[in-house]
Design a protein around this motif. Structure first.
Motif, PDB file in Angstrom:
ATOM      1  N   PRO A 112       0.823  -1.214   0.000  1.00 40.27           N
ATOM      2  CA  PRO A 112       0.000   0.000   0.000  1.00 40.27           C
ATOM      3  C   PRO A 112       0.856   1.263   0.000  1.00 40.27           C
ATOM      4  CG  PRO A 112       0.091  -0.923   2.196  1.00 40.27           C
ATOM      5  CD  PRO A 112       0.791  -1.907   1.299  1.00 40.27           C
ATOM      6  N   LEU A 113       0.220   2.368  -0.369  1.00 45.09           N
ATOM      7  CA  LEU A 113       0.898   3.652  -0.353  1.00 45.09           C
ATOM      8  C   LEU A 113       1.200   4.072   1.083  1.00 45.09           C
ATOM      9  CD1 LEU A 113      -1.285   5.628  -2.940  1.00 45.09           C
ATOM     10  CD2 LEU A 113       0.859   4.416  -3.367  1.00 45.09           C
ATOM     11  N   THR A 114       2.266   4.844   1.241  1.00 43.62           N
ATOM     12  CA  THR A 114       2.566   5.377   2.563  1.00 43.62           C
ATOM     13  C   THR A 114       1.513   6.404   2.955  1.00 43.62           C
ATOM     14  OG1 THR A 114       3.911   7.200   1.706  1.00 43.62           O
ATOM     15  CG2 THR A 114       5.037   5.082   2.096  1.00 43.62           C
ATOM     16  N   ASP A 115       1.456   6.695   4.229  1.00 42.51           N
ATOM     17  CA  ASP A 115       0.499   7.694   4.712  1.00 42.51           C
ATOM     18  C   ASP A 115       0.725   9.049   4.029  1.00 42.51           C
ATOM     19  OD1 ASP A 115      -0.600   5.809   6.370  1.00 42.51           O
ATOM     20  OD2 ASP A 115       0.423   6.512   8.178  1.00 42.51           O
ATOM     21  N   ASN A 116       1.992   9.400   3.812  1.00 43.57           N
ATOM     22  CA  ASN A 116       2.290  10.678   3.157  1.00 43.57           C
ATOM     23  C   ASN A 116       1.766  10.703   1.728  1.00 43.57           C
ATOM     24  OD1 ASN A 116       3.531  11.754   5.395  1.00 43.57           O
ATOM     25  ND2 ASN A 116       5.613  11.220   4.735  1.00 43.57           N
ATOM     26  N   ARG A 117       1.905   9.573   1.019  1.00 42.21           N
ATOM     27  CA  ARG A 117       1.402   9.509  -0.352  1.00 42.21           C
ATOM     28  C   ARG A 117      -0.119   9.587  -0.374  1.00 42.21           C
ATOM     29  NH1 ARG A 117       5.439  10.592  -4.019  1.00 42.21           N
ATOM     30  NH2 ARG A 117       7.279   9.343  -3.558  1.00 42.21           N
ATOM     31  N   VAL A 118      -0.763   8.890   0.542  1.00 44.14           N
ATOM     32  CA  VAL A 118      -2.222   8.925   0.600  1.00 44.14           C
ATOM     33  C   VAL A 118      -2.693  10.352   0.870  1.00 44.14           C
ATOM     34  CG1 VAL A 118      -4.257   8.153   1.875  1.00 44.14           C
ATOM     35  CG2 VAL A 118      -2.456   6.510   1.293  1.00 44.14           C
ATOM     36  N   GLN A 119      -2.008  11.050   1.774  1.00 41.95           N
ATOM     37  CA  GLN A 119      -2.388  12.429   2.064  1.00 41.95           C
ATOM     38  C   GLN A 119      -2.168  13.322   0.852  1.00 41.95           C
ATOM     39  OE1 GLN A 119      -3.977  13.532   4.887  1.00 41.95           O
ATOM     40  NE2 GLN A 119      -4.254  15.336   3.568  1.00 41.95           N
ATOM     41  N   ALA A 120      -1.094  13.072   0.110  1.00 37.93           N
ATOM     42  CA  ALA A 120      -0.842  13.862  -1.107  1.00 37.93           C
ATOM     43  C   ALA A 120      -1.957  13.658  -2.125  1.00 37.93           C
ATOM     44  CB  ALA A 120       0.504  13.480  -1.705  1.00 37.93           C
ATOM     45  N   VAL A 121      -2.432  12.420  -2.269  1.00 34.37           N
ATOM     46  CA  VAL A 121      -3.543  12.136  -3.174  1.00 34.37           C
ATOM     47  C   VAL A 121      -4.790  12.887  -2.711  1.00 34.37           C
ATOM     48  CG1 VAL A 121      -5.106  10.335  -4.016  1.00 34.37           C
ATOM     49  CG2 VAL A 121      -2.643   9.916  -3.949  1.00 34.37           C
ATOM     50  N   ARG A 122      -5.049  12.865  -1.403  1.00 32.91           N
ATOM     51  CA  ARG A 122      -6.208  13.596  -0.869  1.00 32.91           C
ATOM     52  C   ARG A 122      -6.093  15.092  -1.161  1.00 32.91           C
ATOM     53  NH1 ARG A 122      -5.603  10.426   4.247  1.00 32.91           N
ATOM     54  NH2 ARG A 122      -7.181   8.784   4.231  1.00 32.91           N
ATOM     55  N   ASN A 123      -4.903  15.632  -0.980  1.00 32.62           N
ATOM     56  CA  ASN A 123      -4.711  17.066  -1.218  1.00 32.62           C
ATOM     57  C   ASN A 123      -4.973  17.425  -2.679  1.00 32.62           C
ATOM     58  OD1 ASN A 123      -3.978  17.363   1.462  1.00 32.62           O
ATOM     59  ND2 ASN A 123      -1.776  17.368   1.060  1.00 32.62           N
ATOM     60  N   CYS A 124      -4.503  16.570  -3.590  1.00 32.28           N
ATOM     61  CA  CYS A 124      -4.729  16.830  -5.014  1.00 32.28           C
ATOM     62  C   CYS A 124      -6.215  16.757  -5.360  1.00 32.28           C
ATOM     63  CB  CYS A 124      -3.941  15.829  -5.864  1.00 32.28           C
ATOM     64  SG  CYS A 124      -2.147  16.047  -5.802  1.00 32.28           S
ATOM     65  N   GLY A 135     -14.737  26.676 -11.791  1.00 26.75           N
ATOM     66  CA  GLY A 135     -14.790  26.647 -13.247  1.00 26.75           C
ATOM     67  C   GLY A 135     -13.442  26.839 -13.909  1.00 26.75           C
ATOM     68  N   ASP A 136     -12.366  26.565 -13.177  1.00 25.91           N
ATOM     69  CA  ASP A 136     -11.011  26.730 -13.713  1.00 25.91           C
ATOM     70  C   ASP A 136     -10.545  25.388 -14.270  1.00 25.91           C
ATOM     71  OD1 ASP A 136      -8.330  27.177 -14.249  1.00 25.91           O
ATOM     72  OD2 ASP A 136      -7.986  28.355 -12.440  1.00 25.91           O
ATOM     73  N   GLY A 137     -10.823  25.163 -15.552  1.00 26.75           N
ATOM     74  CA  GLY A 137     -10.514  23.879 -16.160  1.00 26.75           C
ATOM     75  C   GLY A 137      -9.038  23.565 -16.192  1.00 26.75           C
ATOM     76  N   ALA A 138      -8.199  24.563 -16.489  1.00 29.17           N
ATOM     77  CA  ALA A 138      -6.758  24.322 -16.567  1.00 29.17           C
ATOM     78  C   ALA A 138      -6.198  23.919 -15.216  1.00 29.17           C
ATOM     79  CB  ALA A 138      -6.045  25.566 -17.091  1.00 29.17           C
ATOM     80  N   GLU A 139      -6.613  24.610 -14.153  1.00 29.37           N
ATOM     81  CA  GLU A 139      -6.121  24.282 -12.814  1.00 29.37           C
ATOM     82  C   GLU A 139      -6.663  22.930 -12.355  1.00 29.37           C
ATOM     83  OE1 GLU A 139      -4.127  24.530  -9.184  1.00 29.37           O
ATOM     84  OE2 GLU A 139      -3.848  25.552 -11.105  1.00 29.37           O
ATOM     85  N   ALA A 140      -7.926  22.650 -12.671  1.00 26.98           N
ATOM     86  CA  ALA A 140      -8.498  21.351 -12.302  1.00 26.98           C
ATOM     87  C   ALA A 140      -7.721  20.218 -12.955  1.00 26.98           C
ATOM     88  CB  ALA A 140      -9.974  21.291 -12.696  1.00 26.98           C
ATOM     89  N   LEU A 141      -7.391  20.379 -14.225  1.00 26.25           N
ATOM     90  CA  LEU A 141      -6.619  19.338 -14.911  1.00 26.25           C
ATOM     91  C   LEU A 141      -5.237  19.200 -14.298  1.00 26.25           C
ATOM     92  CD1 LEU A 141      -6.271  17.243 -17.121  1.00 26.25           C
ATOM     93  CD2 LEU A 141      -5.538  19.082 -18.649  1.00 26.25           C
ATOM     94  N   ALA A 142      -4.587  20.321 -13.973  1.00 25.43           N
ATOM     95  CA  ALA A 142      -3.264  20.259 -13.350  1.00 25.43           C
ATOM     96  C   ALA A 142      -3.316  19.494 -12.034  1.00 25.43           C
ATOM     97  CB  ALA A 142      -2.727  21.671 -13.123  1.00 25.43           C
ATOM     98  N   CYS A 143      -4.374  19.714 -11.254  1.00 29.80           N
ATOM     99  CA  CYS A 143      -4.529  18.996  -9.979  1.00 29.80           C
ATOM    100  C   CYS A 143      -4.781  17.508 -10.218  1.00 29.80           C
ATOM    101  CB  CYS A 143      -5.674  19.600  -9.171  1.00 29.80           C
ATOM    102  SG  CYS A 143      -5.381  21.303  -8.638  1.00 29.80           S
ATOM    103  N   GLU A 144      -5.562  17.204 -11.245  1.00 31.40           N
ATOM    104  CA  GLU A 144      -5.824  15.802 -11.575  1.00 31.40           C
ATOM    105  C   GLU A 144      -4.534  15.094 -11.974  1.00 31.40           C
ATOM    106  OE1 GLU A 144      -7.565  13.387 -15.323  1.00 31.40           O
ATOM    107  OE2 GLU A 144      -8.757  15.110 -14.677  1.00 31.40           O
ATOM    108  N   LEU A 145      -3.743  15.730 -12.834  1.00 27.07           N
ATOM    109  CA  LEU A 145      -2.492  15.115 -13.255  1.00 27.07           C
ATOM    110  C   LEU A 145      -1.520  14.989 -12.082  1.00 27.07           C
ATOM    111  CD1 LEU A 145      -1.992  16.840 -16.721  1.00 27.07           C
ATOM    112  CD2 LEU A 145      -2.809  14.516 -16.258  1.00 27.07           C
ATOM    113  N   ALA A 146      -1.544  15.950 -11.165  1.00 26.42           N
ATOM    114  CA  ALA A 146      -0.701  15.851  -9.979  1.00 26.42           C
ATOM    115  C   ALA A 146      -1.113  14.653  -9.121  1.00 26.42           C
ATOM    116  CB  ALA A 146      -0.782  17.138  -9.170  1.00 26.42           C
ATOM    117  N   LEU A 147      -2.405  14.372  -9.098  1.00 27.34           N
ATOM    118  CA  LEU A 147      -2.887  13.202  -8.352  1.00 27.34           C
ATOM    119  C   LEU A 147      -2.312  11.915  -8.931  1.00 27.34           C
ATOM    120  CD1 LEU A 147      -6.488  12.595  -7.098  1.00 27.34           C
ATOM    121  CD2 LEU A 147      -5.330  10.825  -8.392  1.00 27.34           C
ATOM    122  N   TRP A 148      -2.412  11.771 -10.256  1.00 29.94           N
ATOM    123  CA  TRP A 148      -1.853  10.561 -10.870  1.00 29.94           C
ATOM    124  C   TRP A 148      -0.340  10.520 -10.719  1.00 29.94           C
ATOM    125  CZ3 TRP A 148      -5.822   7.822 -10.935  1.00 29.94           C
ATOM    126  CH2 TRP A 148      -7.038   8.214 -11.493  1.00 29.94           C
TER     127      TRP A 148
END
Length: 224
Positions: A112-124, A135-148
């Motif tokens: 499983p992912l470490t607690d820090n990684r899980v928290q990073a996913v939650r933050n994204c 309604g900020d599509g560019a920022e939403a996509l950037a956050c989505e890609l940061a999650l992956w």
């Protein structure tokens, strides 16, 4: 963007070594292309671009060749580089490859992912929700890609990392043209967050596949 507009790089770039300056020029042009500041069909003559950015022409040429390798411009000579057009078919192909790369990251990441990684996913995911609500599509996509990318960074697989980074700007531009702002708030991260928290890779993989399949559906049926 008006061709006679001057947008020189920050003065500190003048002290960069040639490699660093080339990267700065590439990053500047990349941001202009992905944001729509340089729309499809825009001519990017080396001389004009060098004068606009106030940098040596050779650094512009190097940056343009890199952009050509990303298929963001067509380059056949110093005065004939143009920003490429992007079709929904091309966007689907890019999304399919990114889906496969992120799927590989999830399959090969230590689990499983470490607690820090899980928290990073939650933050994204939380940042994505805020951007989508605004309604900020560019920022939403950037956050989505940061999650992956949070999953990707656990793999310690440089070729996989390089392949994703090569394609992300292509996808950002395609997403802006063919999807944003349509569907920007569609992502539902709760199942993925739960799967990451309890260490259920199979469940996380199912959500990843569903998410990218939904993107493909929106590209195939833009009116739905």
């Amino acid at each position: 963007m008006p061709q006679d507009a001057r947008t020189p790089l920050d003065a500190r770039y003048g002290t960069d070594d040639p490699h660093a300056l080339r990267e700065r020029v590439h990053e500047t042009l990349l941001a202009e292309i992905t944001s729509g500041g340089l729309p499809p069909g825009t001519l990017l003559g080396e001389g004009d671009t060098a004068r606009r950015l106030d940098v040596p022409q050779v650094r512009v040429r190097e940056a343009l060749l890199t952009l050509a390798s990303q298929r963001l411009i067509e380059y056949s000579g110093p005065d004939s580089a143009r920003v490429t057009h992007t079709s929904t078919a091309a966007a689907r192909r890019t999304a399919t490859v990114l889906h496969g790369l992120y799927r590989t990251a999830l399959l090969t990441a230590p689990w499983p992912l470490t607690d820090n990684r899980v928290q990073a996913v939650r933050n994204c995911a939380a940042a994505h929700a805020r951007a989508a609500s605004a309604g900020d599509g560019a920022e939403a996509l950037a956050c989505e890609l940061a999650l992956w990318d949070t999953i990707l960074h656990t793999c310690a697989n440089p070729p996989l990392h390089d392949a994703v980074n090569h394609l992300k700007p292509v996808w950002q531009r395609a997403h802006r043209i063919h999807l944003s702002p349509s569907g920007v708030a569609d992502a539902e991260w709760s199942p993925f967050l739960t799967a990451c928290a309890i260490g259920d890779r199979k469940r996380a993989l199912h959500h990843l596949d569903h998410h990218w399949q939904n993107i493909d559906h929106r590209l195939t049926h833009p009116a739905t």
